[in-house]
Design an enzyme around this catalytic site. Structure first.
Site, PDB file in Angstrom:
ATOM      1  N   TYR A   1       1.029  -1.350  -0.026  1.00  0.00           N
ATOM      2  CA  TYR A   1       0.047   0.023  -0.193  1.00  0.00           C
ATOM      3  C   TYR A   1       0.693   1.478   0.126  1.00  0.00           C
ATOM      4  O   TYR A   1       0.694   2.129   0.768  1.00  0.00           O
ATOM      5  CB  TYR A   1      -0.989   0.003   1.065  1.00  0.00           C
ATOM      6  CG  TYR A   1      -2.096  -1.249   0.991  1.00  0.00           C
ATOM      7  CD1 TYR A   1      -3.097  -0.851   0.183  1.00  0.00           C
ATOM      8  CD2 TYR A   1      -1.970  -2.269   1.943  1.00  0.00           C
ATOM      9  CE1 TYR A   1      -4.074  -1.857   0.283  1.00  0.00           C
ATOM     10  CE2 TYR A   1      -2.927  -3.302   1.833  1.00  0.00           C
ATOM     11  CZ  TYR A   1      -3.942  -2.928   0.750  1.00  0.00           C
ATOM     12  OH  TYR A   1      -4.903  -3.937   0.796  1.00  0.00           O
TER      13      TYR A   1
ATOM     14  N   TYR B   1     -12.149  -7.239   6.573  1.00  0.00           N
ATOM     15  CA  TYR B   1     -11.011  -7.262   5.673  1.00  0.00           C
ATOM     16  C   TYR B   1     -10.919  -8.868   5.575  1.00  0.00           C
ATOM     17  O   TYR B   1     -10.807  -9.470   6.325  1.00  0.00           O
ATOM     18  CB  TYR B   1      -9.917  -6.542   6.417  1.00  0.00           C
ATOM     19  CG  TYR B   1      -8.665  -6.987   5.269  1.00  0.00           C
ATOM     20  CD1 TYR B   1      -8.469  -6.024   4.286  1.00  0.00           C
ATOM     21  CD2 TYR B   1      -7.489  -7.995   5.575  1.00  0.00           C
ATOM     22  CE1 TYR B   1      -7.515  -6.264   3.311  1.00  0.00           C
ATOM     23  CE2 TYR B   1      -6.590  -7.954   4.666  1.00  0.00           C
ATOM     24  CZ  TYR B   1      -6.536  -7.188   3.625  1.00  0.00           C
ATOM     25  OH  TYR B   1      -5.557  -7.460   2.628  1.00  0.00           O
TER      26      TYR B   1
ATOM     27  N   ASP C   1     -13.195 -16.666   8.653  1.00  0.00           N
ATOM     28  CA  ASP C   1     -11.937 -16.146   8.333  1.00  0.00           C
ATOM     29  C   ASP C   1     -11.138 -15.921   9.845  1.00  0.00           C
ATOM     30  O   ASP C   1     -11.044 -15.073  10.340  1.00  0.00           O
ATOM     31  CB  ASP C   1     -11.872 -14.902   7.573  1.00  0.00           C
ATOM     32  CG  ASP C   1     -10.426 -14.382   6.989  1.00  0.00           C
ATOM     33  OD1 ASP C   1      -9.469 -14.887   7.644  1.00  0.00           O
ATOM     34  OD2 ASP C   1     -10.525 -13.505   6.269  1.00  0.00           O
TER      35      ASP C   1
ATOM     36  N   LYS D   1      -1.380 -16.552   8.108  1.00  0.00           N
ATOM     37  CA  LYS D   1      -0.416 -16.073   8.939  1.00  0.00           C
ATOM     38  C   LYS D   1       0.325 -16.816  10.107  1.00  0.00           C
ATOM     39  O   LYS D   1       1.213 -17.441   9.789  1.00  0.00           O
ATOM     40  CB  LYS D   1      -1.281 -14.715   9.628  1.00  0.00           C
ATOM     41  CG  LYS D   1      -1.677 -14.019   8.597  1.00  0.00           C
ATOM     42  CD  LYS D   1      -2.539 -12.817   9.703  1.00  0.00           C
ATOM     43  CE  LYS D   1      -3.186 -11.749   8.657  1.00  0.00           C
ATOM     44  NZ  LYS D   1      -1.981 -10.673   8.113  1.00  0.00           N
TER      45      LYS D   1
HETATM   46  N1  PMP Z   1      -8.073 -12.397   6.264  1.00  0.00           N
HETATM   47  C1  PMP Z   1      -7.766 -11.593   7.185  1.00  0.00           C
HETATM   48  C2  PMP Z   1      -8.595 -11.574   8.440  1.00  0.00           C
HETATM   49  C3  PMP Z   1      -6.422 -11.035   7.238  1.00  0.00           C
HETATM   50  O1  PMP Z   1      -6.137 -10.365   8.143  1.00  0.00           O
HETATM   51  C4  PMP Z   1      -5.636 -11.223   6.138  1.00  0.00           C
HETATM   52  C5  PMP Z   1      -4.278 -10.453   6.110  1.00  0.00           C
HETATM   53  N2  PMP Z   1      -4.189  -9.047   6.779  1.00  0.00           N
HETATM   54  C6  PMP Z   1      -6.013 -11.932   5.021  1.00  0.00           C
HETATM   55  C7  PMP Z   1      -7.235 -12.663   4.953  1.00  0.00           C
HETATM   56  C8  PMP Z   1      -5.107 -11.905   3.987  1.00  0.00           C
HETATM   57  O2  PMP Z   1      -3.868 -12.762   4.103  1.00  0.00           O
HETATM   58  P1  PMP Z   1      -2.714 -12.596   3.121  1.00  0.00           P
HETATM   59  O3  PMP Z   1      -2.156 -11.193   3.350  1.00  0.00           O
HETATM   60  O4  PMP Z   1      -1.836 -13.488   3.761  1.00  0.00           O
HETATM   61  O5  PMP Z   1      -3.120 -12.840   1.808  1.00  0.00           O
END
Ligand code: PMP
Length: 430
Positions: A17, A144, A245, A274
């Site tokens: 970003y 997100y 998620d 993560k």
């Molecule tokens: N879902 C959530 C809740 C996240 O916090 C993130 C990353 N910040 C993602 C999906 C996307 O993961 P990545 O950056 O490994 O593609």
């Protein structure tokens, strides 16, 4: 690193970003260990970010390193089509055992966003296989889920600038974000708009997708578990899938191994990423139930239509196995509880300050929402000068340190945060 390296970086390398014409400053890191980042200039910073939720065991962890070194000498990668290997089997066995019982079929992918794509595709294929056209997802504002197009289509329309992608991005359904906080009294009215949207579109919705309990990058909001229980019930009633998620919340960050546990619910599809590898490698997973997996597999396509090149990467699986072994020892629970107590004590009193709009703490997550947007470059520099790595954005300054942080290291982080709030010049006028 030479000045010309940094010039090259600024001129040729995208950072997350950022602008290519006005790149924000970047700080060269030479190495990282425990809960500290060592800069090229010799400075040491206490890490408050866990590299965006990932490095839960800190950096350069001997057990993670040993597991990866051992795996490298066998094979760092091999295709997953027509091949399997011990690291993937061990990992999936662990994931099936540690997640709620109905989740028993695992798809390994390579990043969080891809796990979300996979989960959404599973939901679409599930309904296709049942002979029903259901192509919409219902989600919450301020969510997100990643930066790929499927994931973006369920990110908060304002934060992810849906207007930019109009005509291209799938149009999904957005309910207002929960207002009732984690510790507030439950208020029935909070979920009414969601319930109405759900009812109005119940024949079109393939799945509800959400971040359980903590909405991360879309606003660091922490909401009441009753929201999840209600949504689970609504989904059950209509046979609509629920995608959780837990890419950010998974693996202990909120004080439970998975955030869904706060509400005592299980999802039909669970996304992990993560911290899955303790932040050492990129790896993600989407787990689903046998019923969903078998419905997809018995459908017209005859298989699930996804198979990334680096699926099940053995090196990443080895790191994940080591990370999960560390979690299995159970030490994370008292560590996260200790962080939560200390964050409460240090951050809660900031509530009355002029710059502070709200303070939120859950598990090893501490958030200060400010009234004005932060001056990112200036605030980042302020923190680095105080020996801490805290990466604020928008109106949010937040801490989610590695679980092994000491109380004096955590104090350094909270002191720096409190000091920043006394400096009006670090915030932008509206
Ligand atoms: N879902 C959530 C809740 C996240 O916090 C993130 C990353 N910040 C993602 C999906 C996307 O993961 P990545 O950056 O490994 O593609």
């Amino acid at each position: 690193m030479t000045p010309s390296d940094l010039d090259f970086d600024a001129r040729h390398i995208w950072h997350p970003y950022t602008s290519m014409t006005q790149p924000l400053p970047v700080y060269p890191v030479a190495s990282a260990s425990g809960c500290e980042l060592q800069l090229e200039n010799g400075a040491t910073l206490v890490d408050g970010m866990s590299s965006w939720w990932a490095a839960i065991h800190g950096y350069n962890h001997p057990q993670l390193n040993a597991a990866m070194k051992q795996q490298i000498d066998r094979m760092s990668h091999v295709m997953f089509g027509g091949i399997t290997h011990q690291p993937a089997i061990d990992l999936c066995r662990r994931l099936v055992a540690m997640t709620p019982a109905p989740l028993e079929c695992v798809f390994l992918a390579d990043s969080g966003s891809v796990a979300v794509e996979v989960a959404m595709k599973m939901a679409l294929q599930y309904w296709h296989a049942r002979g029903e056209t259901r192509q919409r997802f219902l989600t919450l504002r301020h969510g997100y889920h990643g930066d790929t197009f499927g994931a973006m289509s369920v990110c908060c329309p304002d934060n992810s600038m849906h207007s930019l992608w109009k005509g291209y991005l799938a149009e999904n359904l957005f309910a207002p974000a929960p207002q009732v906080g984690f510790n507030d009294d439950w208020d029935e009215r909070d979920i009414v708009p969601f319930a109405r949207l759900f009812a109005a579109h119940r024949h079109d919705i393939a799945a509800v997708i959400l971040e359980p309990i903590v909405q991360g990058a879309g606003g660091m909001r922490i909401y009441h578990p009753e929201w999840l229980r209600r949504i689970r019930r609504m989904c059950d009633r209509e046979g609509i899938l629920l995608i959780a998620d837990e890419i950010a919340t998974g693996f202990g960050r909120t004080g439970k191994l998975f955030a869904c546990e706060h509400a005592g619910i299980s999802a039909d599809i669970l996304c992990l990423g993560k911290a899955l590898t303790g932040g050492a490698m990129t790896l993600s997973a989407a787990l689903t139930t046998r019923q969903v997996a078998e419905t997809i597999s018995d459908g017209a396509a005859g298989c699930f239509m996804h198979g990334p090149t680096f699926m099940g990467n053995p090196l990443a699986c080895a790191a994940a196995n080591a990370s999960l072994s560390l979690l299995e020892s159970g030490a994370w629970q008292s560590q996260v509880q200790g962080i939560e107590n200390q964050l409460e004590q240090a951050l809660r009193p900031l509530t009355g300050m002029a710059e502070v709009a709200d303070v939120r703490v859950l598990g090893a997550i501490g958030v200060v929402e400010t009234r004005r947007r932060v001056n990112m470059a200036a605030l980042q520099q302020f923190f680095v000068e105080r020996g801490v790595w805290i990466r604020p954005f928008g109106r949010l300054i937040y801490l989610m340190p590695p679980y092994l942080i000491t109380s004096s290291q955590l104090e350094k982080l909270t002191d720096a945060l409190a000091a920043a709030l006394q400096r009006p010049e670090l915030f932008l006028d509206a």
